[in-house]
Design a protein around this motif. Structure first.
Motif, short mmCIF file in Angstrom:
data_model
loop_
_atom_site.label_atom_id
_atom_site.label_comp_id
_atom_site.label_asym_id
_atom_site.label_seq_id
_atom_site.Cartn_x
_atom_site.Cartn_y
_atom_site.Cartn_z
N THR A 167 1.06 -6.10 6.70
CA THR A 167 1.20 -4.66 6.51
C THR A 167 1.42 -4.02 7.88
N HIS B 48 -10.65 0.23 2.07
CA HIS B 48 -10.21 -1.14 1.78
C HIS B 48 -11.03 -2.13 2.60
N LEU C 61 2.99 1.81 5.81
CA LEU C 61 2.65 2.17 4.44
C LEU C 61 3.93 2.70 3.79
N ILE D 98 0.87 -1.19 0.00
CA ILE D 98 0.00 0.00 0.00
C ILE D 98 0.90 1.23 0.00
N LEU E 34 -6.30 -5.04 4.49
CA LEU E 34 -4.98 -4.67 3.97
C LEU E 34 -4.20 -5.96 3.69
#
Lengths: 456, 456
Positions: free
Chosen positions: B177, B170, B180, B152, B173
């Motif tokens: 994650t 979203h 970012l 992302i 994710l």
């Protein structure tokens, strides 16, 4: 700007940094050495210390900035860490571990004498002391010993919006926070709220509605190698630790588990040579000699046992001296074949692959592999012996002895680790010595025994 | 309810699950076996398959639910994975890898023949194909081969509030994650925004103001073992991968790095016995025999070299047959002492501790340890030999030969891995064999040579 490590070999990089530092040290510009050293990441400084012989290590350590000492200390290998701690006052230890998390401090303290631990704890702030003591109360090799008590907890009836506002009141979150822990008012663990889910869900929903309750939890007395297997198999980065009654104690994070994985993997390698797992590569002569001497002593004993087998057959050797030339070959081939099986089985046991259900299959496979490879190289060696000594009898004798020894070696290699584990003896430590004794004794006995039968 | 694993040995647990399954299989209730099997986590199913001999493995694999196959496949050890893939059509492979991330699919495909890879790629959706192809274009053993392209990204000029709203759009994710990635409009990597910082900062601030730019990045052609060292030393869970020109390609996550750490650590252990790192514990006889046979053949050659040294001294042995009894002891002690040094050096090299700067120190330490331990056990062995054979001369001879061999063993153990590495030969693979050749030859030569001098 993002920092880009050189794409060359990282080990070479450490070595070249070390080279630069040494050059600066020799030209006497200590100020410059100090600047170069403290410009590195704590982990890189620790690696430089791990890569230095004792005296250089002491000089480098003195040059490390006071505020970096705690982090560097924590990144050092255990053996080196212990050497440096041994030279410090308890007040110093307390001061430099002040900013570390409870599990890291406990990890460091565990290697100190009880007296010093008490002094260091006494010099700590009340809150820190409580946290460290709670981790220290568990065995070092358990989930409790790995655990960090610094966790962010939330209640299930809050809305996500409230949680978001609560988090924003924090200056920062503890290192390695990937999920929040959900507990009730009696601190009973209910589930986890991954940060990713918190960020993608509707803020009006409650924690209870979005939390993940399908979570595997650890008990504090679980073995660290089992914790590592769980992390490795399930690709975890964090796991909660709870008491028998369900109360949340803390969490284990992947950074500490990686160290366990490395140590466990090292263990088999080092133990097979009779060495300590976490030995300092640059241990001094006085530190390196004793452990190795003991191992050599044990090996001397087993070598004498093998020699006394040869001693039984002095008359035969006296008659056919070629036997003395060929007999080490039989023993050596048995040793190699056996150690192949032993390594496969020790690794299989470490990975949890081997148990009662598949042992028969494994033994039968090893028997077959031993027999096939024994026959193959027995034929080759038989031909070589026949040509070398122009003697067909000695060719048959060495071929037969090799088949016998390779089959014995395969079975011993497979069974010894399992038997030793049953006796609660570390197979990685004792397996190699026990195996060579078997393959030497069987090899010499089969070869010289057959020779005695055919030549006398 | 949180799931609590038994605190008993995890390996035992797998074994008991396997026991239950086998009992169910034997009583013929396949439906029940299927239900038990598919009730487990994919990683646990994979572990059961890894722990099963070939035939049972095929039966169990057939019972795995279609929708679990991809995840189970990905968790299998490479060797077992390859065996299962070899029996599948390319369309099947494409179907079961559909839901896996690009790096995991690439990892699976890398072990297949080119023809099959092309067919599997052709059967994929356009987007998936592109992602997998981008990972496949890098060598398996590099950061590029480990990398996941599903990340992302956010722009630096957005406010955190906008980022939060963007994330909320979203459904979920991507796995793992934790941060970012911040990139500009040409996809040039600028820094990372950890989720924890996003959650604790003022929503009116911009990404640029809170992002972390002090980030070490990886290049796609960096060796995977170097990537593993960086993760291990710095306690990372994720690192961005960027092109030479600064464009973001993807990220490497800790779950894949843990596998590299395990494989690297396994490598030294397995190679020292001439085995493949990722060998299947339950490889069939036909798969296990050839590799081991080659290793035994190499060892046979070196054993014959050692024997031909003994052959030179047939006359001496003929005169004093006690020499034949004692000579294996000298060789064996040299072998053990040398392998201790060899193991320390191979491990030190793997950890990046050893380089030109500390080699002299290391050699001198090993020389001293070898001399001290050699003297110690030479005295002991000398006394034993004197008493055993009532011969003072043989006592002096074996003592002198042992000291000589242990010093040679220490130097050979330290130098061989470094020389072999310089020749680009894997020290873990060739070191053990080369070392035993040295210690056998030197041991026999010193012992029998001295004996020839004193007895003839």
């Amino acid at each position: 700007m993002p920092i880009s490590p050189n794409t060359d070999d990282l080990a070479l990089q450490t070595q070249s940094k070390l080279g630069d530092l040494l050059a600066a040290m020799e030209s006497g510009t200590f100020k410059q050495v100090q600047k170069m050293l403290n410009g590195l990441q704590p982990a890189a400084i620790a690696h430089l210390l791990d890569s230095s012989p004792p005296q250089r290590r002491i000089i480098l350590w003195r040059l490390v900035d006071k505020e970096l000492e705690g982090e560097v200390l924590q990144e050092l290998s255990h053996d080196v860490q212990a050497q440096i701690l041994a030279r410090m006052e308890s007040s110093e230890v307390a001061a430099i571990t002040e900013d570390l998390s409870a599990d890291d401090v406990a990890d460091i303290l565990q290697h100190l004498p009880d007296q010093v631990i008490q002094e260091v704890l006494a010099a700590m702030s009340h809150q820190n002391r409580q946290r460290v003591e709670s981790v220290l109360s568990y065995d070092e090799d358990t989930a409790g010993g790995l655990m960090d008590t610094d966790v962010i907890t939330v209640r299930p009836d809050l809305t996500l919006d409230v949680v978001l506002r609560y988090l924003r009141r924090h200056e920062s979150l503890p290192d390695s926070t990937y999920s929040l822990m959900v507990v009730n008012r009696r601190d009973i663990f209910l589930g986890i709220l991954p940060l990713t889910r918190l960020l993608t869900s509707d803020p009006n929903m409650t924690v209870r509605e979005v939390m993940d309750t399908n979570v595997v939890v650890l008990h504090p007395d679980m073995k660290d190698s089992d914790v590592a297997s769980l992390f490795e198999r399930n690709d975890w980065v964090m796991a909660p630790v709870i008491e028998e009654n369900g109360r949340l104690l803390g969490r284990v994070t992947i950074d500490d588990v990686v160290d366990v994985i490395r140590e466990d993997a090292d263990h088999s390698l080092m133990s097979l040579a009779g060495l300590e797992d976490d030995a300092d590569t640059f241990a001094s002569v006085t530190r390196a000699s004793p452990r190795r001497a003991i191992w050599l002593g044990i090996n001397l004993l087993t070598a004498i046992i093998a020699s006394s087998v040869i001693n039984l057959f002095q008359d035969t050797i006296d008659k056919v001296v070629a036997l003395a030339v060929l007999m080490p070959i039989v023993a050596s081939m048995g040793g190699v074949a056996g150690s192949q099986t032993l390594t496969v089985v020790i690794r299989g046991m470490a990975l949890g692959h081997i148990g009662r259900n598949n042992l028969t299959w494994l033994l039968s496979r090893e028997f077959q592999v031993g027999a096939i490879n024994g026959l193959l190289w027995a034929v080759v060696m038989g031909i070589i012996a026949a040509v070398w000594f122009e003697d067909i009898t000695i060719a048959w004798i060495i071929a037969a002895a090799m088949v016998i020894n390779l089959i014995f070696a395969a079975l011993a290699g497979a069974l010894l680790p399992i038997v030793l584990k049953g006796l609660r003896i570390d197979p990685a430590l004792a397996g190699g010595v026990a195996l060579t004794t078997v393959t030497d004794v069987v090899g010499f006995f089969a070869f010289l025994g057959l020779a005695t039968y055919f030549y006398t």
